[in-house]
Design an enzyme around this catalytic site. Structure first.
Site, PDB file in Angstrom:
ATOM      1  N   ASN A   6       0.848  -1.188   0.000  1.00  0.00           N
ATOM      2  CA  ASN A   6       0.000   0.000   0.000  1.00  0.00           C
ATOM      3  C   ASN A   6       0.892   1.251   0.000  1.00  0.00           C
ATOM      4  O   ASN A   6       1.689   1.441   0.919  1.00  0.00           O
ATOM      5  CB  ASN A   6      -0.907  -0.025   1.245  1.00  0.00           C
ATOM      6  N   ASP A   8      -0.195   4.528  -0.224  1.00  0.00           N
ATOM      7  CA  ASP A   8      -0.925   5.775   0.089  1.00  0.00           C
ATOM      8  C   ASP A   8      -0.035   6.817   0.764  1.00  0.00           C
ATOM      9  O   ASP A   8      -0.162   8.021   0.524  1.00  0.00           O
ATOM     10  CB  ASP A   8      -2.091   5.491   1.056  1.00  0.00           C
ATOM     11  N   HIS A   9       0.865   6.352   1.666  1.00  0.00           N
ATOM     12  CA  HIS A   9       1.674   7.310   2.431  1.00  0.00           C
ATOM     13  C   HIS A   9       2.584   8.145   1.534  1.00  0.00           C
ATOM     14  O   HIS A   9       2.963   9.253   1.900  1.00  0.00           O
ATOM     15  CB  HIS A   9       2.547   6.577   3.454  1.00  0.00           C
ATOM     16  N   ARG A  17       2.677  19.068   0.753  1.00  0.00           N
ATOM     17  CA  ARG A  17       3.203  20.279   0.112  1.00  0.00           C
ATOM     18  C   ARG A  17       2.484  20.615  -1.183  1.00  0.00           C
ATOM     19  O   ARG A  17       2.870  21.571  -1.858  1.00  0.00           O
ATOM     20  CB  ARG A  17       4.705  20.093  -0.189  1.00  0.00           C
ATOM     21  N   HIS A  42      -5.760   3.634  -1.888  1.00  0.00           N
ATOM     22  CA  HIS A  42      -7.116   3.934  -1.414  1.00  0.00           C
ATOM     23  C   HIS A  42      -7.545   5.267  -2.010  1.00  0.00           C
ATOM     24  O   HIS A  42      -6.955   6.306  -1.701  1.00  0.00           O
ATOM     25  CB  HIS A  42      -7.080   3.997   0.125  1.00  0.00           C
ATOM     26  N   ARG A  44      -9.796   7.806  -1.568  1.00  0.00           N
ATOM     27  CA  ARG A  44     -10.762   8.249  -0.562  1.00  0.00           C
ATOM     28  C   ARG A  44     -11.675   9.318  -1.132  1.00  0.00           C
ATOM     29  O   ARG A  44     -11.282  10.084  -2.023  1.00  0.00           O
ATOM     30  CB  ARG A  44     -10.027   8.827   0.665  1.00  0.00           C
ATOM     31  N   ARG A  48      -7.665  12.794   0.144  1.00  0.00           N
ATOM     32  CA  ARG A  48      -6.629  13.398   1.001  1.00  0.00           C
ATOM     33  C   ARG A  48      -5.224  12.946   0.616  1.00  0.00           C
ATOM     34  O   ARG A  48      -4.264  13.608   0.936  1.00  0.00           O
ATOM     35  CB  ARG A  48      -6.903  13.112   2.470  1.00  0.00           C
ATOM     36  N   HIS A  49      -5.104  11.800  -0.045  1.00  0.00           N
ATOM     37  CA  HIS A  49      -3.762  11.405  -0.501  1.00  0.00           C
ATOM     38  C   HIS A  49      -3.771  10.996  -1.980  1.00  0.00           C
ATOM     39  O   HIS A  49      -3.351  11.768  -2.820  1.00  0.00           O
ATOM     40  CB  HIS A  49      -3.097  10.367   0.427  1.00  0.00           C
ATOM     41  N   GLU A  69      -8.720   0.341  -3.057  1.00  0.00           N
ATOM     42  CA  GLU A  69      -9.640   0.399  -1.919  1.00  0.00           C
ATOM     43  C   GLU A  69     -10.579   1.576  -2.128  1.00  0.00           C
ATOM     44  O   GLU A  69     -10.118   2.693  -2.394  1.00  0.00           O
ATOM     45  CB  GLU A  69      -8.864   0.623  -0.620  1.00  0.00           C
ATOM     46  N   THR A  99      -7.015   6.664   9.731  1.00  0.00           N
ATOM     47  CA  THR A  99      -6.906   5.579   8.758  1.00  0.00           C
ATOM     48  C   THR A  99      -8.160   4.729   8.916  1.00  0.00           C
ATOM     49  O   THR A  99      -8.983   4.997   9.798  1.00  0.00           O
ATOM     50  CB  THR A  99      -5.612   4.761   8.984  1.00  0.00           C
ATOM     51  N   THR A 100      -8.323   3.717   8.046  1.00  0.00           N
ATOM     52  CA  THR A 100      -9.542   2.902   8.114  1.00  0.00           C
ATOM     53  C   THR A 100      -9.674   2.264   9.495  1.00  0.00           C
ATOM     54  O   THR A 100      -8.739   1.629   9.976  1.00  0.00           O
ATOM     55  CB  THR A 100      -9.482   1.805   7.031  1.00  0.00           C
ATOM     56  N   GLU A 152     -10.849  -9.382   3.081  1.00  0.00           N
ATOM     57  CA  GLU A 152      -9.578  -9.025   3.716  1.00  0.00           C
ATOM     58  C   GLU A 152      -9.862  -8.921   5.207  1.00  0.00           C
ATOM     59  O   GLU A 152     -10.649  -8.058   5.639  1.00  0.00           O
ATOM     60  CB  GLU A 152      -9.052  -7.685   3.183  1.00  0.00           C
ATOM     61  N   HIS A 191      -3.773  -4.477   7.748  1.00  0.00           N
ATOM     62  CA  HIS A 191      -3.891  -3.343   8.660  1.00  0.00           C
ATOM     63  C   HIS A 191      -3.006  -3.531   9.881  1.00  0.00           C
ATOM     64  O   HIS A 191      -3.156  -4.484  10.624  1.00  0.00           O
ATOM     65  CB  HIS A 191      -5.330  -3.069   9.116  1.00  0.00           C
ATOM     66  N   GLY A 192      -2.060  -2.610  10.025  1.00  0.00           N
ATOM     67  CA  GLY A 192      -1.191  -2.622  11.196  1.00  0.00           C
ATOM     68  C   GLY A 192      -0.138  -3.722  11.180  1.00  0.00           C
ATOM     69  O   GLY A 192       0.515  -3.961  12.200  1.00  0.00           O
ATOM     70  N   GLY A 213       1.150  -1.361   4.350  1.00  0.00           N
ATOM     71  CA  GLY A 213       1.521  -0.013   3.935  1.00  0.00           C
ATOM     72  C   GLY A 213       2.467   0.658   4.900  1.00  0.00           C
ATOM     73  O   GLY A 213       3.681   0.757   4.662  1.00  0.00           O
ATOM     74  N   HIS A 214       1.932   1.075   6.041  1.00  0.00           N
ATOM     75  CA  HIS A 214       2.667   1.958   6.953  1.00  0.00           C
ATOM     76  C   HIS A 214       4.062   1.441   7.306  1.00  0.00           C
ATOM     77  O   HIS A 214       5.048   2.185   7.237  1.00  0.00           O
ATOM     78  CB  HIS A 214       1.833   2.164   8.230  1.00  0.00           C
TER      79      HIS A 214
HETATM   80  N1  PXP Z   1      -5.938  -2.876   4.305  1.00  0.00           N
HETATM   81  C1  PXP Z   1      -6.844  -1.876   4.328  1.00  0.00           C
HETATM   82  C2  PXP Z   1      -8.254  -2.185   3.939  1.00  0.00           C
HETATM   83  C3  PXP Z   1      -6.469  -0.560   4.675  1.00  0.00           C
HETATM   84  O1  PXP Z   1      -7.391   0.416   4.661  1.00  0.00           O
HETATM   85  C4  PXP Z   1      -5.116  -0.313   4.992  1.00  0.00           C
HETATM   86  C5  PXP Z   1      -4.685   1.079   5.352  1.00  0.00           C
HETATM   87  O2  PXP Z   1      -4.889   1.936   4.320  1.00  0.00           O
HETATM   88  C6  PXP Z   1      -4.210  -1.373   4.944  1.00  0.00           C
HETATM   89  C7  PXP Z   1      -4.644  -2.644   4.631  1.00  0.00           C
HETATM   90  C8  PXP Z   1      -2.757  -1.174   5.247  1.00  0.00           C
HETATM   91  O3  PXP Z   1      -2.604  -0.894   6.588  1.00  0.00           O
HETATM   92  P1  PXP Z   1      -1.175  -0.409   7.132  1.00  0.00           P
HETATM   93  O4  PXP Z   1      -0.880   0.890   6.462  1.00  0.00           O
HETATM   94  O5  PXP Z   1      -1.401  -0.289   8.585  1.00  0.00           O
HETATM   95  O6  PXP Z   1      -0.193  -1.479   6.752  1.00  0.00           O
END
Ligand code: PXP
Length: 255
Positions: A6, A8-9, A17, A42, A44, A48-49, A69, A99-100, A152, A191-192, A213-214
Site C-alpha cells: 500500500n 498511500d503514504h 506540500r 485507497h 478516498r 486526502r492522498h 480500496e 486511517t480505516t 480481507e 492493517h497494522g 503499507g505503513h
Molecule cells: N488494508 C486496508 C483495507 C487498509 O485500509 C489499509 C490502510 O490503508 C491497509 C490494509 C494497510 O494498513 P497499514 O498501512 O497499517 O499497513
C-alpha cells in the site's frame, strides 16, 4: 502468500506540500522491483492522498495488479468501473478517521443491499471484489451472501493487542480464515502489520494475500535516509566547482 504494498503514504507526503514529489507512481515501480506482487491504493472520497490521476497512471504502469480500496459509494464505484483495476477492496470510510477503522458493517439489510449492489456493478465491469471485514463468523457469512470473491480480514486488533490478547486475536483470525475457505471466499489480511507481527500470520496457510503499507513506508524512509542525505551533501560540496567550471553545470530541462 502474495504481498500487496500500500503506497498511500507516498501520496500523503506529496499532498503535505501539494507538489509533485514523491510520486506514488514511481514508488509503485520501485515496490514492484522489490518483489511486490500487487500495488494497493485507497481512493478516498476526500482525496486526502491518492488522486484520480494517480490511479489512472498506475493502471497503465503497474505490471502486477492494482488493488483499489474504495467505499461502496456511487461516485467512486462509477470511476472504478471505468478504470477497471484487477481488484477492489470495499472499505468503510469516515472523513474524520486517521486511517480505516474497523471492517465493513454488514449487520443490517440496508448495509448488505448497498455492498451487494456495489459488488455487482464492479464484478459486471470484470473486477474481482474483496470486502474488508472484521474476523467474525456472521460478517464472513454475509460477505459470501453478498457475492464477494474474497475478504480481507482486519488485523488491526491483532496488531494492537499484546501477549495473551494477541494470541487470542491470532486464533480468531485463524478461525475466520478457515471458515472463509470453507464457504468459498479467498482470504486476505491487512492493517497494522509490521516486520515483527506479520510472522505468525504469514504462517497461516489459509491466508493468500497481505496488504501492508505503513510499516514498509516507514522502513523505506529510514533505510533510504543515509543515501538521500549523502547525495545532498555531495551536491553541496561540488556545487561551487560545477557552477564555475565552463560547461560544468547546465540547467536541466524544464528549469
Ligand atoms: N488494508 C486496508 C483495507 C487498509 O485500509 C489499509 C490502510 O490503508 C491497509 C490494509 C494497510 O494498513 P497499514 O498501512 O497499517 O499497513
Amino acid at each position: 502468500m502474495r504481498l500487496y504494498v500500500n503506497i498511500d503514504h507516498v501520496a500523503t507526503l506529496r499532498e503535505a506540500r501539494k507538489t509533485d514529489e514523491p510520486d506514488p507512481v514511481r514508488a509503485a515501480v520501485m515496490a514492484e522491483l522489490g518483489g511486490a506482487e500487487g500495488i494497493t491504493v485507497h481512493l478516498r472520497e476526500d482525496r486526502r492522498h491518492i488522486q484520480d490521476r494517480d490511479v489512472r497512471i498506475l493502471m497503465e504502469t503497474v505490471r502486477t495488479g492494482v488493488n483499489l480500496e474504495i467505499a461502496a459509494e456511487d461516485e467512486v464505484v462509477a470511476i472504478t468501473t471505468e478504470l477497471r483495476p484487477f481488484q477492489v477492496t470495499l472499505v468503510p470510510e469516515r472523513r474524520e478517521e486517521i486511517t480505516t477503522e474497523g471492517g465493513l458493517s454488514l449487520s443490517t439489510p440496508d448495509s448488505r443491499t448497498r455492498v451487494r449492489s456495489a459488488t455487482r456493478r464492479l464484478q459486471d465491469a470484470g473486477i474481482r471484489v474483496s470486502l474488508f471485514v472484521d474476523p467474525d463468523e456472521a460478517t464472513l457469512r454475509h460477505s459470501a451472501d453478498v457475492g464477494a470473491e474474497a475478504v480481507e480480514l482486519h488485523t488491526g486488533e491483532y496488531a494492537n493487542a499484546r501477549g495473551e490478547g494477541r494470541a487470542r486475536e491470532l486464533t480468531r483470525l485463524q478461525a475466520a480464515a478457515v471458515l472463509g475457505g470453507e464457504i468459498g471466499l479467498a482470504v486476505h489480511a491487512g492493517h497494522g502489520l509490521t516486520y515483527e507481527n506479520v510472522i505468525p500470520l504469514a504462517a497461516l496457510p489459509e491466508i493468500e494475500e497481505v496488504n501492508i503499507g505503513h510499516s514498509i513506508m516507514a522502513r523505506a524512509i529510514l533505510v533510504g535516509m543515509e543515501r538521500a542525505v549523502r547525495e545532498m551533501r555531495d551536491l553541496l560540496r561540488e556545487a561551487p566547482l560545477r557552477v564555475r567550471e565552463p560547461g560544468g553545470w547546465v540547467p536541466p530541462l524544464g528549469w
